[in-house]
Design an enzyme around this catalytic site. Structure first.
Site, PDB file in Angstrom:
ATOM      1  N   LYS A 154     106.959 -12.503   7.438  1.00  0.00           N
ATOM      2  CA  LYS A 154     107.563 -11.282   7.991  1.00  0.00           C
ATOM      3  C   LYS A 154     108.940 -11.586   8.578  1.00  0.00           C
ATOM      4  CE  LYS A 154     103.170  -9.050   9.000  1.00  0.00           C
ATOM      5  NZ  LYS A 154     102.084  -9.011   9.985  1.00  0.00           N
ATOM      6  N   GLY A 174      87.610  -6.699  13.212  1.00  0.00           N
ATOM      7  CA  GLY A 174      88.323  -6.428  11.955  1.00  0.00           C
ATOM      8  C   GLY A 174      89.825  -6.565  12.096  1.00  0.00           C
TER       9      GLY A 174
END
Ligand code: ADP
Ligand code: ASP
Ligand code: MG
Length: 822
Positions: free
Chosen positions: A685, A667
Site C-alpha cells: 500500500k 474476521g
C-alpha cells in the site's frame, strides 16, 4: 362480396403456419376481420416446407435420396391434417391436394435424381406445392368455422416477365381478373402466395419469401385499403429481436425506411413487396398472429420522424470484391463496366463504393453469387489485368453488412460518427463504408463473425436511454460477493438515474458463468456452481465481442498475481479494469507504466481506489492534489485494518498471541494472519501511495520491519501460529508498557520521508492523529506543499467487505461513458 365493406389483404407467413396452433391462430385473426371487411387472404407454406422441398430437389440433383426430404415436408403437412381430423374438422380440399401431390412430387423428384438435373420449370412446380397445400387447408378451416370461404388459383395474377423462379406480376392486367373474382358473395377469398401463372397456365415463382410480394400486388390490383403482414413477432423491431434482446417494436416506418431495413437483412417484409405498396400508397401493418391485440407496425408514407434513427439491420453471407490498380485512375466507365458485367450474369450488387483516389472499387454481392461474380469480372477486365493496369481481383468471403436506417438522419450531423464509434468500441473493424445519396441509410461491411457484436453495440448507442454498465467479476470471495449483493440492492436506484448495471459474467478460480443478457443476482452462487464452466483468460476476453459490449469493465476482486498480469491485455482489448487486487500496482515499475499507457491509448480506465484504505477516498484525492500542482513532503499512515485492530488490543493490555487470535476470530485478518504480520501488505500500500506521488520505486526499495519476523513463523503450520506467538507476548507487553510511560502507543506505521519509504512498529504520541487510530480504523496523514503546517488527514474504517465493495462500486460508476447522446 358486398361492395360497401373496405377490402383488406392479409398475408400469413410460415411462422404463423408452423403447426395446428398457428393455423388456428391465423384462422381466428381472419375471423375477427371477416365480419367487418371483405378479406383476401394470401398464405405462405407451412414453416420449413419450402426449405425441405428445395433440399429434396438439390439432393436429388446430386443423385441422393431427395425423397427423404420430400417425405419430411409431407409429414409436416399431414401432421396438421391429422390433428384437425381428431377435432372433427373435415379437410377435404387439403387432403385431396396432399394425396395428389404426394404421388406427383415423388415421381418428379425421382425423375430429377435420374436426370441429375432439375429444369427451372419443374423446380417452380415442386416449390409451389407448399403454398398450394396451406391455402387449401385454410379454406377447409374457415368453412368449418362457418365462413363463406373459397380457394382462388393464381391465374388471377398474370405475369409481366418470363422467369420461372423470380417473376413479376402484371398488376394492371391482374386488376380486372381479381375484381371479377370478387363479385360473388364470398367472405374470405384465399390464395396461395409465392407463385403466379404465365399465359400457358404454368406456375412461375415470385422469388424466395415471395408471399409478401403476392400480398402487395393483390392489394394493389384489387384496390385494397390496407395490407396486413401477420408474423410471429409484434412488428418491425429496431433490430433483429433474436440478436438484440432489448430491441423495441416500432409503431411506424416509412416505405423508404422499411425498404432499406429489409434490403439489408431485416426479415420483416420482403423488399420486393414494398414497391407496389409504396407506388399505390397502400398502408401496410406488420402484426403478431399470436398476439393480435398488439397494434404492430404501420408502414406508410406519413410516418412521423420521432427518432433520428429507425433501426439497425444486418445481412449475412455477403462477399466483398475489390478491384484495385493504378490503371483505374482517371478512366471513365469502370464502374459501369463492373455493373454491366455482373448484370449480364443476373447478379445483384448489394453495394458499391469507389475510393476517392479512384484507385479501387469495392462491391458486395451475396455469397451465393461470389464465384460467378469473380469470373465475370475476371473476363471483363482481362485486358487490364494482362497489362498490369489492375492487380488481382481480391475477394473477402464471409462478410456481413450492418446498416443504420432512418429518414431523419439527413437532418442531423454526427450520426455516421456515432455509428462508427459504436462499432469500433465493440472491437469490430470496419472494412467498407457506404452511405446512399438519400442519406436514409449508412452501411458498413464487417467480418461475418463480428456482425452480431456490431449490431448490438450500435443498438445500445442509438436506442438505449440509459447508460449501460456491463461488468465481468473475477473473484467472488468476501469482497466480490458483497459487491454482488450491493449491485442487487442498488439496481433499482441506478435505473432511476438512467444507469443500467448488468453483471454479464462471474468467475471464481474454477468456473466462469457468462450470460447473454444479465445474470440473476438472487442465486448467482448456485448458477455458477451448476452452469459455470472451466475457463481461460481467452474466454473472458472473448465476452466483449460475443456480447457486443461497448464499454465493459473487468473487476478483479482476487489477490491473484496471474490475473494482475493480464491487465494490459484486458485494457488493449477494450475493457476497463477496476482492481481491488493490489498486485498489478506493486509489480515492476515497467509494468506499472505499461498499464497506464495502454489504458490511455485505448481510451479505457484503470481504477484501483480500494488498493489503499479500502473505501476511503485516498487515490482519487491524491491524484487531484498532484494534478493541481501540490507536492508531498511527508506521509505517515496506518494502512492495515487488521494491524490497527491488533495494536489497539495490545494497547488495552492484551498479549500479542491473544490479540492476533481475537482479530482473526472477528474476521479482521487475512485468512492467514501471517500475511498481515509480515508487513508486506502495508508495504504494498505504501508503494502504491509513493508511486502515486511520483516516486519511482520498486517493492524491494521499501524498508520493511515486520511485526513478527518471518523466520520465526514462516515455516509453521497455520494452526501452530498462535502458540508460537506466545514466545513474543512478553516482549510486546513490555514494549507497550514502556511506550505508555512516555504517553505513547505502539502503532504499525508506513512512512514516506525524503523520498524513502519504510514500514515498522513505531511508538507514537497518543494525542497525535495516528495515536488515536485503532479498532480497524485507517488513517493517512499527508503533509504537502499546500497542506501545512496542518496536514490533510483521511481517516475512517479501512477494512471489511462492505466498505471495500462500496469502493469498488464507486470505481465502476466512474467507468461510465456515453459514446454519444441520442
Ligand atoms: P414469416 O415467413 O412468417 O413472415 P420470417 O421467416 O420472415 O417470418 O421470419 C420472421 C422473423 O424475422 C422473426 O421471428 C424475427 O425473429 C426476425 N427478424 C429479423 N429482423 C427483424 C426485425 N427488425 N423486426 C422483426 N423481426 C425481425
Ligand atoms: N414459402 C416461400 C419461401 O419460403 C415463400 C414465402 O414464404 O413467402 O420462400
Ligand atoms: Mg417466410
Amino acid at each position: 362480396m358486398s361492395e360497401r365493406k373496405e377490402l383488406l389483404v392479409q398475408k400469413f407467413g410460415g411462422t404463423s403456419l408452423a403447426d395446428l396452433r398457428g393455423f388456428e391462430a391465423s384462422a381466428s385473426v381472419i375471423a375477427q376481420y371477416a365480419d367487418r371487411n371483405r378479406v383476401i387472404v394470401v398464405l405462405s407454406a407451412v414453416k420449413g416446407v419450402t426449405d425441405l422441398l428445395l433440399t429434396a430437389i438439390d439432393t436429388a440433383v446430386e443423385g441422393g435420396n431427395g425423397a427423404e426430404y420430400l417425405g419430411q415436408a409431407i409429414d409436416r403437412e399431414r401432421a396438421i391434417i391429422d390433428a384437425l381430423s381428431e377435432q372433427g374438422v373435415a379437410t377435404l380440399l387439403a387432403s385431396a391436394f396432399l394425396e395428389e401431390q404426394q404421388s406427383t412430387l415423388t415421381q418428379r423428384v425421382e425423375g430429377i435424381r435420374l436426370l441429375g438435373q432439375c429444369p427451372d420449370e419443374t423446380r417452380a412446380r415442386i416449390l409451389a406445392s407448399g403454398e398450394g397445400f396451406s391455402s387449401r387447408l385454410m379454406v377447409d378451416l374457415l368453412q368449418h368455422r362457418g365462413f363463406r370461404s373459397e380457394w382462388c388459383d393464381t391465374d388471377v395474377l398474370p405475369l409481366a416477365n418470363e422467369s420461372w423462379l423470380d417473376s413479376l406480376v402484371d398488376i394492371e392486367a391482374a386488376a380486372p381478373r381479381l375484381k371479377k373474382r370478387l363479385e360473388n358473395d364470398t367472405q374470405v377469398l384465399v390464395l396461395p402466395g409465392f407463385y403466379g401463372r404465365n399465359g400457358e397456365g404454368d406456375i412461375q415463382l415470385l422469388g424466395r419469401n415471395g408471399t409478401d410480394y403476392s400480398a402487395a400486388v393483390i392489394a394493389a390490383a384489387a384496390g385494397a385499403g390496407l395490407c396486413q403482414i401477420w408474423k410471429d413477432v409484434d412488428g418491425f423491431f429496431t433490430a433483429d429481436p433474436r440478436i438484440v434482446s432489448n430491441a423495441r417494436c416500432l409503431d411506424e416506418v416509412s416505405y423508404d425506411e422499411a425498404m432499406e431495413l429489409t434490403y439489408f437483412g431485416a426479415k420483416v417484409i420482403s423488399a420486393k413487396a414494398l414497391s407496389p405498396l409504396a407506388a399505390n400508397n397502400i398502408p401496410c401493418e406488420v402484426r403478431n398472429t399470436y398476439d393480435p391485440s398488439k397494434p404492430g407496425t404501420l408502414i406508410h408514407s406519413e410516418a412521423r420522424r420521432t427518432h433520428v434513427v429507425r433501426g439497425i439491420s444486418h445481412l449475412h453471407d455477403v462477399a466483398s470484391i475489390t478491384l484495385q490498380g493504378g490503371g483505374l485512375r482517371g478512366r471513365v466507365g469502370i464502374a459501369r463496366r463492373v455493373m454491366d458485367a455482373l448484370a449480364s450474369e443476373a447478379i445483384s450488387i448489394l453495394l458499391i463504393v469507389q475510393s476517392s483516389s479512384e484507385y479501387s472499387i469495392t462491391l458486395c454481392v451475396r455469397k451465393s453469387d461470389e464465384k460467378k461474380a469473380c469470373k465475370a469480372l475476371d473476363e471483363e477486365f482481362h485486358f487490364e489485368r494482362l497489362h498490369g493496369l489492375i492487380e488481382e481481383i481480391s475477394v473477402q468471403s464471409d462478410r456481413a453488412v450492418v446498416s443504420l436506417v432512418g429518414e431523419g438522419m439527413k437532418h442531423y450531423r454526427g450520426i455516421a460518427a456515432r455509428f462508427l464509434t459504436a462499432i469500433s468500441s465493440a472491437g469490430v473493424n470496419v472494412e467498407v463504408i457506404a452511405q446512399g445519396s438519400t442519406e436514409c441509410a449508412i452501411a458498413v461491411v464487417v467480418k461475418g463473425e463480428d456482425a452480431q457484436a456490431a449490431t448490438r453495440a450500435c443498438h445500445t448507442a442509438f436506442f438505449s436511454h440509459s447508460t449501460h454498465i456491463d461488468v465481468i467479476l473475477l473473484g467472488c470471495g468476501n469482497v466480490g460477493s458483497e459487491l454482488l449483493a450491493q449491485f442487487q440492492r442498488q439496481s433499482g436506484s441506478l435505473i432511476k438515474h438512467h444507469m443500467d448495471l448488468r453483471v454479464r459474467a462471474i468467475a471464481n478460480s474454477k468456473k466462469l458463468l457468462v450470460s447473454d443478457d444479465q445474470l440473476d443476482l438472487a442465486n448467482w452462487r448456485e448458477s455458477l456452481d451448476e452452469q459455470g464452466r472451466e475457463w481461460t483468460m481467452g474466454d473472458v476476453i472473448a465476452i466483449r465481442k460475443k456480447l457486443g459490449l461497448l464499454n465493459p469493465t473487468i473487476i478483479d476482486c482476487t489477490t491473484d498475481e496471474s490475473i494482475a498480469d493480464e491487465y494490459v491485455r484486458f485494457l488493449s482489448k477494450g475493457f476497463n479494469v477496476v482492481a481491488a487486487n493490489k498486485k498489478a500496482n506493486t509489480s515492476s515499475l515497467a509494468y506499472y507504466r505499461e498499464i497506464r499507457e495502454t489504458a490511455a491509448k485505448n481510451f479505457r480506465k484503470f481504477l484501483y481506489e480500494t488498493n489503499v484504505g479500502a473505501g476511503l477516498p485516498v487515490i482519487d484525492t491524491m491524484q487531484s492534489l498532484i494534478r493541481s500542482g501540490d507536492e508531498l513532503e511527508t506521509f505517515e499512515g496506518i494502512l492495515s485494518g487488521s494491524l490497527s485492530m491488533i495494536f489497539g488490543l495490545l494497547e488495552d493490555g492484551m498479549p500479542l498471541s491473544q490479540a492476533v487470535s481475537e482479530a482473526m476470530n472477528m474476521g479482521f485478518t487475512e485468512p492467514d494472519p501471517r500475511d498481515d504480520l509480515c508487513g508486506m501488505d502495508v508495504a504494498r500500500k505504501l508503494l502504491i501511495i509513493a508511486r502515486e506521488v511520483g516516486l519511482q520505486l520498486e517493492l524491494s526499495d521499501i524498508a520493511v520491519e515486520p511485526v513478527v519476523p518471518w523466520e520465526l513463523v514462516g515455516h509453521l503450520d497455520q494452526s501452530e501460529l498462535i502458540e508460537a506467538l506466545q514466545a513474543l507476548d512478553e516482549e510486546f507487553s513490555s514494549r507497550v508498557a514502556a511506550a505508555q510511560t512516555e504517553g505513547q502507543v505502539l502503532r504499525y506505521v508506513g512512512r514516506i520521508e525524503n523520498g524513502r519509504c519504510s514500514v515498522s512498529v513505531e511508538s507514537v504520541p497518543s494525542r497525535k492523529p495516528l495515536g488515536a487510530i485503532r479498532d480497524g480504523e485507517n488513517a493517512l496523514v499527508l503533509l504537502t506543499h499546500y497542506y501545512q503546517p496542518i496536514p490533510l488527514v483521511l481517516r475512517g474504517y479501512g477494512a471489511g467487505a462492505a466498505v471495500t465493495a462500496s469502493g469498488v462500486f464507486g470505481d465502476i460508476l466512474r467507468t461510465v461513458w456515453r459514446p454519444l447522446d441520442n
